[in-house]
Design an enzyme around this catalytic site. Structure first.
Site, PDB file in Angstrom:
ATOM      1  N   ARG A 198       0.920  -1.049  -0.030  1.00  0.00           N
ATOM      2  CA  ARG A 198      -0.057   0.046  -0.100  1.00  0.00           C
ATOM      3  C   ARG A 198       0.943   1.165  -0.068  1.00  0.00           C
ATOM      4  O   ARG A 198       1.388   1.703   1.158  1.00  0.00           O
ATOM      5  CB  ARG A 198      -0.976  -0.242   1.269  1.00  0.00           C
ATOM      6  CG  ARG A 198      -1.562   1.158   1.450  1.00  0.00           C
ATOM      7  CD  ARG A 198      -2.740   0.980   2.399  1.00  0.00           C
ATOM      8  NE  ARG A 198      -2.207   0.591   3.706  1.00  0.00           N
ATOM      9  CZ  ARG A 198      -1.541   1.200   4.894  1.00  0.00           C
ATOM     10  NH1 ARG A 198      -1.252   2.551   4.658  1.00  0.00           N
ATOM     11  NH2 ARG A 198      -1.156   0.423   5.926  1.00  0.00           N
ATOM     12  N   HIS A 225      -3.055   4.326   4.928  1.00  0.00           N
ATOM     13  CA  HIS A 225      -4.396   3.504   5.103  1.00  0.00           C
ATOM     14  C   HIS A 225      -5.593   4.287   4.351  1.00  0.00           C
ATOM     15  O   HIS A 225      -6.336   3.490   3.503  1.00  0.00           O
ATOM     16  CB  HIS A 225      -4.760   3.319   6.341  1.00  0.00           C
ATOM     17  CG  HIS A 225      -5.990   2.262   6.703  1.00  0.00           C
ATOM     18  ND1 HIS A 225      -6.011   1.057   6.228  1.00  0.00           N
ATOM     19  CD2 HIS A 225      -7.010   2.493   7.257  1.00  0.00           C
ATOM     20  CE1 HIS A 225      -7.223   0.678   6.721  1.00  0.00           C
ATOM     21  NE2 HIS A 225      -7.869   1.705   7.313  1.00  0.00           N
ATOM     22  N   TYR A 266       4.453   4.793  11.380  1.00  0.00           N
ATOM     23  CA  TYR A 266       4.640   3.152  11.313  1.00  0.00           C
ATOM     24  C   TYR A 266       5.371   2.566  10.228  1.00  0.00           C
ATOM     25  O   TYR A 266       5.783   1.645  10.245  1.00  0.00           O
ATOM     26  CB  TYR A 266       3.537   2.453  11.556  1.00  0.00           C
ATOM     27  CG  TYR A 266       2.522   2.781  10.516  1.00  0.00           C
ATOM     28  CD1 TYR A 266       2.577   2.074   9.420  1.00  0.00           C
ATOM     29  CD2 TYR A 266       1.387   3.785  10.771  1.00  0.00           C
ATOM     30  CE1 TYR A 266       1.684   2.197   8.398  1.00  0.00           C
ATOM     31  CE2 TYR A 266       0.207   3.838   9.785  1.00  0.00           C
ATOM     32  CZ  TYR A 266       0.470   3.058   8.560  1.00  0.00           C
ATOM     33  OH  TYR A 266      -0.336   3.268   7.788  1.00  0.00           O
TER      34      TYR A 266
END
Length: 397
Positions: free
Chosen positions: A276, A280, A289
């Site tokens: 990805r 998100h 992260y």
């Protein structure tokens, strides 16, 4: 065959008594195991056998899909979408899933799979209606055989199994392909769906798009399995591991799994290893992260770039093909912008239209209450038409 009739159940061994015969495997697990490395075609000798027409179609759809993702992301910044989970970097999985199906088959998408629905033929605006907040679905699932976009994790998987099993019982030539992310494999619905599918030998294919993170949780903190494809063995179905950015490889693996399901071979679990690239959703800060270096490393393995390399090497990518793909992508984006910047007329009473085929007493009471509230609002504020009941609304039962 019962558990006491397993092959070798009457075998006698010397030494301490072992477990009773019921432990013996029902099938040989070896053929179900996935490859040690993700299956690839692009950049290998096997790529030479790939059909030129398929490669060109995949390329056009990938370029179109990338532009669709970019435009939908821009719409969130303009306040035209409440949220958008981009599939940038995962377009090969989305496009391959749509193209692997026949017209009569069903696609069961997750919330990130709007592009798969559009590649299947769904109106791009209708595909975004849920994320706009106007409708629970925004389209007729039967028109293109695309189930409602599923926001709860993995709940679409048992639905896919149920539809596929019912179709087989009716004798219908239908296969269901269900998409889910790596995070969804941690849900109970994933277990239940795969278990039922294997026991019933339902004609269903599960595509796990392993993009590395369940929002901010890396895969290593979700499972200790060698791969997500290995989970298939525990349910008694084949597991396939494929490079999710290699569009023709994903298409070939899914096409083979769909064919197998159609011919009565039962379900298959496919894990597509992808990434990805975007956050998100537009509400996520991915820098908390993961590192920029990690993202850039995956950009070097971009699905469009990989396919362009193959097309160029075979002399199939010229300005005519590239220009036509860009123009088609821009037409889609322009149409999406124009239509999404128009506020659609919304009927509050439509809330009750698609709950049950026949309204229950409770729904009728709720509809009457809302109708009365809309009428009171219209009487108190006759200068505005927003939220007021129209004659058509008042005529509803």
């Amino acid at each position: 065959m019962t558990v006491l009739e397993q092959p070798g159940s009457s075998r006698h061994t010397s030494g301490p008594a072992g477990p009773p015969p019921a432990w013996r495997p029902r099938v040989d697990p070896a053929p179900l195991l996935p490859d040690a490395e993700p299956y690839r075609l692009l950049g290998t000798d096997a790529a030479r056998r790939l059909d030129a027409g398929l490669l060109k179609r995949l390329y056009t759809e990938l370029v179109r899909g990338r532009r669709y993702n970019a435009q939908a992301t821009a719409l969130t910044r303009q306040g035209r979408l409440a949220v958008y989970p981009s599939s940038t970097g995962q377009e090969a999985c989305q496009v391959a899933a749509a193209l692997a199906l026949e017209e009569q088959d069903w696609l069961f998408p997750s919330y990130r799979d709007t592009l798969a629905a559009v590649a299947r033929g769904l109106d791009p605006v209708q595909a975004l209606t849920l994320l706009r907040g106007d409708w629970h679905t925004g389209y007729d699932p039967r028109e293109h055989r695309v189930a409602p976009l599923c926001t709860p994790l993995a709940t679409q998987l048992p639905h896919a199994v149920g539809l596929a099993h019912a179709a087989r019982l009716k004798g219908d030539d239908v296969v269901a392909l269900a998409l889910v992310g790596d995070g969804g494999t941690s849900e109970g619905d994933f277990h239940e769906a795969l278990n039922f599918a294997a026991v019933w030998q339902a004609p269903v294919v599960f595509l796990v798009q392993n993009n590395g993170f369940a929002i901010s949780v890396p895969l290593a903190k979700q499972t200790a399995a060698p791969s997500l494809a290995h989970k298939a063995v525990g349910y008694g179905m084949p597991g396939r591991l494929v490079d999710g950015n290699d569009a023709p490889a994903v298409h070939e693996v899914l096409t083979d799994a769909v064919r197998r399901a159609r011919e009565g071979g039962g379900p298959t679990l496919v894990e597509a290893v992808t990434y990805r690239v975007e956050a998100h959703t537009n509400a996520d800060d991915a820098t908390r992260y993961r590192t920029d270096a990690e993202v850039e490393a995956w950009r070097a393995h971009d699905p469009i770039a990989l396919l362009e390399r193959e097309l160029t090497a075979r002399g199939l990518l010229d300005e005519e093909l590239a220009g036509a793909a860009r123009e088609e992508a821009e037409r889609l984006a322009a149409d999406l912008r124009e239509r999404m910047h128009t506020d659609p007329p919304l009927d509050p009473m439509a809330l009750f239209d698609h709950v049950f085929a026949e309204q229950s007493d409770q729904l009728r009471a709720q509809a009457a209450q809302l109708r009365a509230e809309l009428a009171a609002e219209a009487e108190a504020h006759p200068e505005t038409t927003t939220g007021t009941a129209t004659p058509a609304q008042e005529a509803r039962p």
